[in-house]
Design an enzyme around this catalytic site. Structure first.
Site, PDB file in Angstrom:
ATOM      1  N   LYS A 117      -1.726   3.443  -8.337  1.00 21.53           N
ATOM      2  CA  LYS A 117      -3.086   2.919  -8.112  1.00 21.53           C
ATOM      3  C   LYS A 117      -3.955   3.099  -9.347  1.00 21.53           C
ATOM      4  O   LYS A 117      -4.726   2.210  -9.710  1.00 21.53           O
ATOM      5  CB  LYS A 117      -3.734   3.614  -6.906  1.00 21.53           C
ATOM      6  N   LYS A 198       6.878  -2.933  -1.109  1.00 23.15           N
ATOM      7  CA  LYS A 198       6.651  -2.671   0.317  1.00 23.15           C
ATOM      8  C   LYS A 198       5.523  -3.560   0.859  1.00 23.15           C
ATOM      9  O   LYS A 198       4.654  -3.996   0.092  1.00 23.15           O
ATOM     10  CB  LYS A 198       6.340  -1.189   0.555  1.00 23.15           C
ATOM     11  N   LYS A 201      -1.092  -2.832   3.374  1.00 20.52           N
ATOM     12  CA  LYS A 201      -2.361  -3.211   3.998  1.00 20.52           C
ATOM     13  C   LYS A 201      -3.275  -3.887   2.981  1.00 20.52           C
ATOM     14  O   LYS A 201      -3.969  -4.826   3.290  1.00 20.52           O
ATOM     15  CB  LYS A 201      -3.021  -1.932   4.520  1.00 20.52           C
TER      16      LYS A 201
HETATM   17  P1  TYM Z   1      -1.521   4.252   5.218  1.00 22.45           P
HETATM   18  O1  TYM Z   1      -2.794   3.941   5.919  1.00 22.45           O
HETATM   19  O2  TYM Z   1      -1.243   3.606   3.911  1.00 22.45           O
HETATM   20  O3  TYM Z   1      -0.301   3.904   6.156  1.00 22.45           O
HETATM   21  C1  TYM Z   1      -0.257   4.354   7.495  1.00 22.45           C
HETATM   22  C2  TYM Z   1       1.165   4.688   7.916  1.00 22.45           C
HETATM   23  O4  TYM Z   1       1.988   3.538   7.861  1.00 22.45           O
HETATM   24  C3  TYM Z   1       3.138   3.802   7.035  1.00 22.45           C
HETATM   25  N1  TYM Z   1       3.444   2.575   6.296  1.00 22.45           N
HETATM   26  C4  TYM Z   1       4.635   1.984   6.301  1.00 22.45           C
HETATM   27  N2  TYM Z   1       5.791   2.282   6.926  1.00 22.45           N
HETATM   28  C5  TYM Z   1       6.837   1.454   6.717  1.00 22.45           C
HETATM   29  N3  TYM Z   1       6.789   0.359   5.929  1.00 22.45           N
HETATM   30  C6  TYM Z   1       5.657   0.022   5.275  1.00 22.45           C
HETATM   31  N4  TYM Z   1       5.612  -1.042   4.509  1.00 22.45           N
HETATM   32  C7  TYM Z   1       4.515   0.856   5.452  1.00 22.45           C
HETATM   33  N5  TYM Z   1       3.238   0.814   4.977  1.00 22.45           N
HETATM   34  C8  TYM Z   1       2.601   1.876   5.503  1.00 22.45           C
HETATM   35  C9  TYM Z   1       2.685   4.914   6.104  1.00 22.45           C
HETATM   36  O5  TYM Z   1       3.782   5.624   5.594  1.00 22.45           O
HETATM   37  C10 TYM Z   1       1.820   5.741   7.026  1.00 22.45           C
HETATM   38  O6  TYM Z   1       2.613   6.585   7.809  1.00 22.45           O
HETATM   39  N6  TYM Z   1      -2.424   8.729   3.240  1.00 22.45           N
HETATM   40  C11 TYM Z   1      -1.974   8.044   4.438  1.00 22.45           C
HETATM   41  C12 TYM Z   1      -2.812   8.353   5.666  1.00 22.45           C
HETATM   42  C13 TYM Z   1      -3.000   9.798   5.979  1.00 22.45           C
HETATM   43  C14 TYM Z   1      -2.071  10.631   6.665  1.00 22.45           C
HETATM   44  C15 TYM Z   1      -2.740  11.902   6.774  1.00 22.45           C
HETATM   45  C16 TYM Z   1      -0.803  10.439   7.183  1.00 22.45           C
HETATM   46  C17 TYM Z   1      -4.105  10.538   5.697  1.00 22.45           C
HETATM   47  N7  TYM Z   1      -3.935  11.818   6.189  1.00 22.45           N
HETATM   48  C18 TYM Z   1      -2.107  12.971   7.381  1.00 22.45           C
HETATM   49  C19 TYM Z   1      -0.180  11.524   7.794  1.00 22.45           C
HETATM   50  C20 TYM Z   1      -0.838  12.775   7.896  1.00 22.45           C
HETATM   51  C21 TYM Z   1      -2.049   6.561   4.182  1.00 22.45           C
HETATM   52  O7  TYM Z   1      -2.750   6.088   3.336  1.00 22.45           O
HETATM   53  O8  TYM Z   1      -1.354   5.829   5.096  1.00 22.45           O
END
Ligand code: TYM
Length: 342
Positions: A117, A198, A201
């Site tokens: 990023k 991947k 969002k």
């Molecule tokens: P975020 O919002 O990017 O994504 C949310 C969850 O979705 C999973 N994910 C995917 N899994 C499979 N294939 C994909 N293409 C894909 N894109 C996203 C992510 O692995 C995630 O599980 N930093 C984290 C959010 C967070 C968090 C936490 C997670 C903040 N605090 C504490 C667990 C525990 C994030 O940005 O996820």
């Protein structure tokens, strides 16, 4: 340190920074549904993480409620799981600062998501660098044993382990060391228009990149029909880079039908990619239809959503605040009657 009679605790979250793509559902939310009955679950809408990149304020408010509605529509049950907004529980921001002070900057500069990023920008907000410390605070404030996430978050959960261990070493046993739980299939759903990357969002609004959980049948059909595959004919699960597009569609099909891999390969044997994509699209449409319908109902009831989030924040604070108080006591902060744990 874990109470032997307490249920295993689960913490996970999603940023309210855009439309939720299928990857978020298959990599994360679907896993959460499996732990609801026999674990103690905390599912957070991580709005403090979202603002590491500029969010239009009205949009952030709207997206926060929309992600809450999506959790519920996808099957997260507020009677079994605590659903809450990160910024509603102050311990996250405060705990994050305390953990920032025990985290070497080199650990943060090594994070691949930060490097990716930061590399795209000329000026980098400090929040982007300390982002994984906030994530560590999210997890350790609940003494979470399990963190169900997609593969892209594995490194952040490992960092949370390191930070928790360092705090325990400096100030005495305080935190449970969390474990990432990554699904065997669906851990990394790929972009439909570029299976080298991947599904994400931040790019979900781009034509052909993703299927979003709110898409209608035509949008889903269009995105899947245009999905990039290869010049071959074989419809088989494969880790070969050139088969990544086909493998991605097969994983989506596998997860949404629950059919075993050999049966799926036999089912598609000798059939063309056009027909294959058509069938995958229909499976996705049927799987998302009830979610989309329930989501539409829920977004029409913002007061009910806010009530669920309020109860969730109360339940979450009941765990996170005493933990923060324990951190502060161990670090040597002078207690104050102005800062009393409820
Ligand atoms: P975020 O919002 O990017 O994504 C949310 C969850 O979705 C999973 N994910 C995917 N899994 C499979 N294939 C994909 N293409 C894909 N894109 C996203 C992510 O692995 C995630 O599980 N930093 C984290 C959010 C967070 C968090 C936490 C997670 C903040 N605090 C504490 C667990 C525990 C994030 O940005 O996820």
């Amino acid at each position: 340190m874990t109470d032997p009679v307490r249920k295993s605790r689960v913490f996970s979250g999603i940023q309210p920074s855009g439309l939720l793509p299928l990857g978020n559902y298959l990599g994360a939310i679907r896993q959460w549904l499996g732990t609801q009955a026999d674990h103690e679950n905390y599912f957070c809408i991580v709005d403090l993480h979202a603002v590491t990149i500029y969010q239009q304020p009205e949009m952030l408010r709207r997206k926060t409620l929309e992600v809450a509605a999506m959790y519920l529509a996808a099957g997260v049950d507020p009677r079994l799981s605590t659903i809450f907004v990160q910024s509603h529980v102050r311990a996250h921001a405060e705990g994050s600062w305390l953990l920032t002070c025990v985290t070497p900057v080199g650990w943060l500069e090594r994070m691949t998501q930060y490097k990716a990023k930061a590399g795209q920008r000329t000026s980098v907000g400090a929040g982007l660098l300390v982002y994984p410390v906030l994530q560590a605070a999210d997890i350790v404030l609940y003494d979470a044993n399990e963190v169900p996430v997609g593969e892209d978050q594995k490194q952040h959960v490992e960092l949370a382990q390191d930070i928790a261990q360092r705090f325990n070493h400096l100030y005495g046993e305080t935190f449970v060391i969390p474990q990432a739980v990554i699904p065997a299939s669906g851990a990394r759903i790929l972009a439909l228009n570029d299976p080298g990357r991947k599904m994400s969002k931040s790019e979900a609004h781009q034509r052909g990149h993703a299927v979003c959980l709110t898409d209608d049948a035509d949008e889903i059909r269009n995105a899947i029909q245009r999905a990039v595959t290869d010049l071959g004919r074989e419809i088989v699960f494969s880790q070969q880079p050139e088969k990544a597009g086909v493998n991605n569609l097969l994983e989506i099909y596998e997860l949404l039908t629950g059919r075993p891999r050999p049966e799926i390969e036999a089912h598609f044997e000798g059939r063309g990619y056009g027909e294959f994509k058509q069938e995958v699209a229909e499976v996705v449409i049927e799987a998302l239809r009830p979610i989309r319908e329930r989501y539409r109902e829920l977004t029409g009831e913002p007061d009910e959503l806010k009530r669920i989030l309020e109860v969730g924040a109360e339940n979450a604070a009941a765990i996170a605040e005493p933990k923060l108080a324990e951190m502060k006591q161990k670090m040597g902060f002078l207690a104050s009657p102005r800062y009393r744990v409820k």
